[in-house]
Design a protein around this motif. Structure first.
Motif, PDB file in Angstrom:
ATOM      1  N   ARG A  18      -1.257  14.389  79.935  1.00  0.00           N
ATOM      2  CA  ARG A  18      -0.738  12.994  80.036  1.00  0.00           C
ATOM      3  C   ARG A  18      -1.737  12.050  80.716  1.00  0.00           C
ATOM      4  N   ALA A  19      -2.775  12.474  81.325  1.00  0.00           N
ATOM      5  CA  ALA A  19      -3.916  11.618  81.785  1.00  0.00           C
ATOM      6  C   ALA A  19      -4.816  10.909  81.049  1.00  0.00           C
ATOM      7  N   LEU A  20      -5.214   9.689  81.135  1.00  0.00           N
ATOM      8  CA  LEU A  20      -6.219   9.009  80.300  1.00  0.00           C
ATOM      9  C   LEU A  20      -7.577   9.974  80.425  1.00  0.00           C
ATOM     10  N   HIS A  21      -8.165  10.272  79.026  1.00  0.00           N
ATOM     11  CA  HIS A  21      -9.446  11.038  79.189  1.00  0.00           C
ATOM     12  C   HIS A  21     -10.516   9.648  79.044  1.00  0.00           C
ATOM     13  N   LEU A  22     -11.408   9.942  80.075  1.00  0.00           N
ATOM     14  CA  LEU A  22     -12.597   9.145  80.149  1.00  0.00           C
ATOM     15  C   LEU A  22     -13.815   9.648  79.518  1.00  0.00           C
ATOM     16  N   ALA A  23     -13.875   9.497  78.153  1.00  0.00           N
ATOM     17  CA  ALA A  23     -15.197  10.115  77.645  1.00  0.00           C
ATOM     18  C   ALA A  23     -16.710   9.548  78.364  1.00  0.00           C
ATOM     19  N   GLU A  24     -16.551   8.266  78.822  1.00  0.00           N
ATOM     20  CA  GLU A  24     -17.948   7.741  79.537  1.00  0.00           C
ATOM     21  C   GLU A  24     -17.273   7.062  80.559  1.00  0.00           C
ATOM     22  N   LEU A  25     -18.126   7.082  81.619  1.00  0.00           N
ATOM     23  CA  LEU A  25     -18.071   6.315  82.551  1.00  0.00           C
ATOM     24  C   LEU A  25     -19.275   6.022  83.577  1.00  0.00           C
ATOM     25  N   GLU A  26     -19.074   4.899  84.331  1.00  0.00           N
ATOM     26  CA  GLU A  26     -20.067   4.580  85.344  1.00  0.00           C
ATOM     27  C   GLU A  26     -19.597   4.513  86.665  1.00  0.00           C
ATOM     28  N   LEU A  27     -20.399   5.135  87.649  1.00  0.00           N
ATOM     29  CA  LEU A  27     -19.787   5.137  88.936  1.00  0.00           C
ATOM     30  C   LEU A  27     -20.844   4.375  89.646  1.00  0.00           C
ATOM     31  N   THR A  28     -19.905   3.519  90.803  1.00  0.00           N
ATOM     32  CA  THR A  28     -20.709   2.924  91.948  1.00  0.00           C
ATOM     33  C   THR A  28     -19.856   3.065  92.927  1.00  0.00           C
ATOM     34  N   CYS A  29     -20.464   2.904  94.312  1.00  0.00           N
ATOM     35  CA  CYS A  29     -19.606   2.860  95.724  1.00  0.00           C
ATOM     36  C   CYS A  29     -19.979   1.605  96.368  1.00  0.00           C
ATOM     37  N   GLY A  30     -19.137   1.396  97.336  1.00  0.00           N
ATOM     38  CA  GLY A  30     -19.139   0.132  98.211  1.00  0.00           C
ATOM     39  C   GLY A  30     -18.243   0.114  99.037  1.00  0.00           C
ATOM     40  N   GLY A  31     -18.015  -1.172  99.801  1.00  0.00           N
ATOM     41  CA  GLY A  31     -17.058  -1.087 100.945  1.00  0.00           C
ATOM     42  C   GLY A  31     -17.497  -1.049 102.287  1.00  0.00           C
ATOM     43  N   GLY A  32     -18.859  -0.508 102.506  1.00  0.00           N
ATOM     44  CA  GLY A  32     -19.184  -0.379 103.822  1.00  0.00           C
ATOM     45  C   GLY A  32     -18.963   1.266 104.450  1.00  0.00           C
ATOM     46  N   ILE A  33     -19.495   1.713 105.337  1.00  0.00           N
ATOM     47  CA  ILE A  33     -19.565   2.813 106.217  1.00  0.00           C
ATOM     48  C   ILE A  33     -18.254   3.257 106.224  1.00  0.00           C
ATOM     49  N   GLU A  34     -17.324   2.220 107.280  1.00  0.00           N
ATOM     50  CA  GLU A  34     -16.017   2.348 107.814  1.00  0.00           C
ATOM     51  C   GLU A  34     -14.956   2.423 106.611  1.00  0.00           C
ATOM     52  N   ASP A  35     -15.297   2.096 105.541  1.00  0.00           N
ATOM     53  CA  ASP A  35     -14.112   2.191 104.744  1.00  0.00           C
ATOM     54  C   ASP A  35     -14.705   2.286 102.953  1.00  0.00           C
ATOM     55  N   PRO A  36     -15.327   3.323 102.808  1.00  0.00           N
ATOM     56  CA  PRO A  36     -15.948   3.135 101.303  1.00  0.00           C
ATOM     57  C   PRO A  36     -14.791   3.525 100.328  1.00  0.00           C
ATOM     58  N   SER A  37     -15.376   2.939  99.156  1.00  0.00           N
ATOM     59  CA  SER A  37     -14.607   3.333  97.880  1.00  0.00           C
ATOM     60  C   SER A  37     -15.577   3.354  96.667  1.00  0.00           C
ATOM     61  N   LEU A  38     -15.103   4.581  95.980  1.00  0.00           N
ATOM     62  CA  LEU A  38     -15.726   4.527  94.436  1.00  0.00           C
ATOM     63  C   LEU A  38     -15.332   3.576  93.634  1.00  0.00           C
ATOM     64  N   MET A  39     -15.872   3.081  92.714  1.00  0.00           N
ATOM     65  CA  MET A  39     -15.480   2.098  91.597  1.00  0.00           C
ATOM     66  C   MET A  39     -16.012   2.844  90.271  1.00  0.00           C
ATOM     67  N   ILE A  40     -14.989   3.045  89.327  1.00  0.00           N
ATOM     68  CA  ILE A  40     -15.304   3.672  88.154  1.00  0.00           C
ATOM     69  C   ILE A  40     -15.099   2.608  87.011  1.00  0.00           C
ATOM     70  N   ALA A  41     -16.018   2.539  86.035  1.00  0.00           N
ATOM     71  CA  ALA A  41     -15.978   1.486  85.067  1.00  0.00           C
ATOM     72  C   ALA A  41     -16.012   2.367  83.741  1.00  0.00           C
ATOM     73  N   SER A  42     -15.438   2.402  82.713  1.00  0.00           N
ATOM     74  CA  SER A  42     -15.577   2.972  81.472  1.00  0.00           C
ATOM     75  C   SER A  42     -14.891   2.402  80.279  1.00  0.00           C
ATOM     76  N   PRO A  43     -15.654   2.517  79.002  1.00  0.00           N
ATOM     77  CA  PRO A  43     -14.977   2.041  77.822  1.00  0.00           C
ATOM     78  C   PRO A  43     -13.644   2.238  77.618  1.00  0.00           C
ATOM     79  N   GLN A  44     -13.069   3.407  78.314  1.00  0.00           N
ATOM     80  CA  GLN A  44     -11.674   3.689  77.793  1.00  0.00           C
ATOM     81  C   GLN A  44     -10.695   2.710  78.881  1.00  0.00           C
ATOM     82  N   LEU A  45     -11.228   2.038  79.748  1.00  0.00           N
ATOM     83  CA  LEU A  45     -10.267   1.092  80.523  1.00  0.00           C
ATOM     84  C   LEU A  45     -10.651  -0.252  79.942  1.00  0.00           C
ATOM     85  N   PRO A  46      -9.703  -1.101  80.281  1.00  0.00           N
ATOM     86  CA  PRO A  46      -9.591  -2.617  79.783  1.00  0.00           C
ATOM     87  C   PRO A  46     -10.993  -3.078  80.371  1.00  0.00           C
TER      88      PRO A  46
END
Ligand SMILES: [Zn+2]
Ligand SMILES: [Zn+2]
Length: 302
Positions: free
Chosen positions: A178-206
């Motif tokens: 049921r989950a979307l399959h990401l065939a390709e993706l690019e990973l970045t991170c940010g938000g600072g040490i106190e509150d970090p997040s990963l950000m995922i971009a992919s051709p399978q996303l808008p």
């Protein structure tokens, strides 16, 4: 580097893969909920002064070896539910009632995997320790940590995208479809040490859409500095939760050639995606600034 493999004092089978002593304080999670106390592949001693935490019971002084949770091919949960059942995960009920056993049935340790505090396993002082010295020199942890601090200082520029995919659950492999399959993706991170997040971009996303996944700094250090395997077996998924009150719970579990990432609650959207283990591992390697594949795809027996 020195490593230790723990063995059962009764039947001598290995209870763990080879583990190294954790020196990097930033990789410990002492207060957070739903996050492993320390990375897989490492151990710390309970009497280490850096481990002063209300979540690490002093009643278990006879169980000095702390490690990350392991799947049942290494260590099993005690068959008596009165020793193991918490409100939503593995719990323990008194220092005389170990809740972990060897495959031979010998009571060997305690584990905590319930909702409050970090998750850990700890082994009894009587476990046999087989030591080895590895030829390889330790990586440049200071350099990697400096790079991680630079990376995490980037701003989060996208609102979180919801790809759907619910309800997919780690222990229900057919639900992964049921989950979307990401065939390709690019990973970045940010938000600072106190509150970090990963950000995922992919051709399978808008276009322009990013998955935004809050991650505690300790967990980001495990991936960026220690190059920890970015998943665990679906039986005991790799989990984390940011200290922020409204942060979702995140789990990464592998079954064969798929990794499932689930992200849920409280009061937020719930979603799941799948990817090939190599796609996910390569994205982390690129974020660390490495060219090629660097994570052993099945490093369960190092
Ligand atoms: Zn045994
Ligand atoms: Zn609970």
């Amino acid at each position: 580097m020195r490593s230790i493999r723990f063995r059962c004092p009764r039947c001598d089978v290995p209870l763990t893969p080879r583990l190294r002593a954790l020196e990097l304080m930033e990789a410990l999670c002492l207060q957070g909920d739903q996050t492993w106390l320390l990375p897989a592949g490492w151990f710390v001693r309970r009497d280490d002064p850096r481990l002063a935490s209300p979540y690490l019971a002093t009643a278990l002084a006879d169980y000095p070896w702390l490690l990350a949770p392991l799947p049942s091919r290494w260590i099993r949960v005690h068959p008596d539910p009165a020793r193991t059942t918490g409100c939503c995960g593995l719990n323990w009920w008194g220092p005389d009632k170990p809740n972990l056993v060897c495959r031979c049935g010998h009571e060997i340790g305690f584990g905590h995997g319930d909702c409050i505090g970090p998750h850990w396993y700890s082994l009894h002082a009587s476990t046999v320790r087989e030591e080895a010295i590895a030829e390889t020199a330790p990586p440049d942890y200071a350099g990697r940590l400096a790079r991680a601090r630079e990376l995490v200082a980037a701003p989060i520029t996208s609102p979180p995208h919801d790809p759907g995919g619910r309800p997919a659950m780690a222990d229900d492999v057919p639900s992964w479809d049921r989950a979307l399959h990401l065939a390709e993706l690019e990973l970045t991170c940010g938000g600072g040490i106190e509150d970090p997040s990963l950000m995922i971009a992919s051709p399978q996303l808008p276009a322009e859409a990013r998955l935004v996944v809050p991650i505690p700094w300790c967990q980001l250090v495990r991936q960026l500095v220690l190059a920890e395997k970015p998943w665990a077996e679906n039986e005991v998924p790799l989990g984390w939760k940011s200290p922020r009150q409204d942060a979702p719970q995140v789990e990464l579990s592998r079954h064969r050639q798929r990794v499932l990432m689930t992200v849920w609650g409280p009061g937020r959207s719930e979603w799941a995606v799948t990817m090939r283990p190599s796609t996910w591992a390569d994205a982390w390697a690129r974020l660390r600034g490495e060219d090629g594949e660097s994570v052993e795809l099945d490093a369960t027996d190092r």
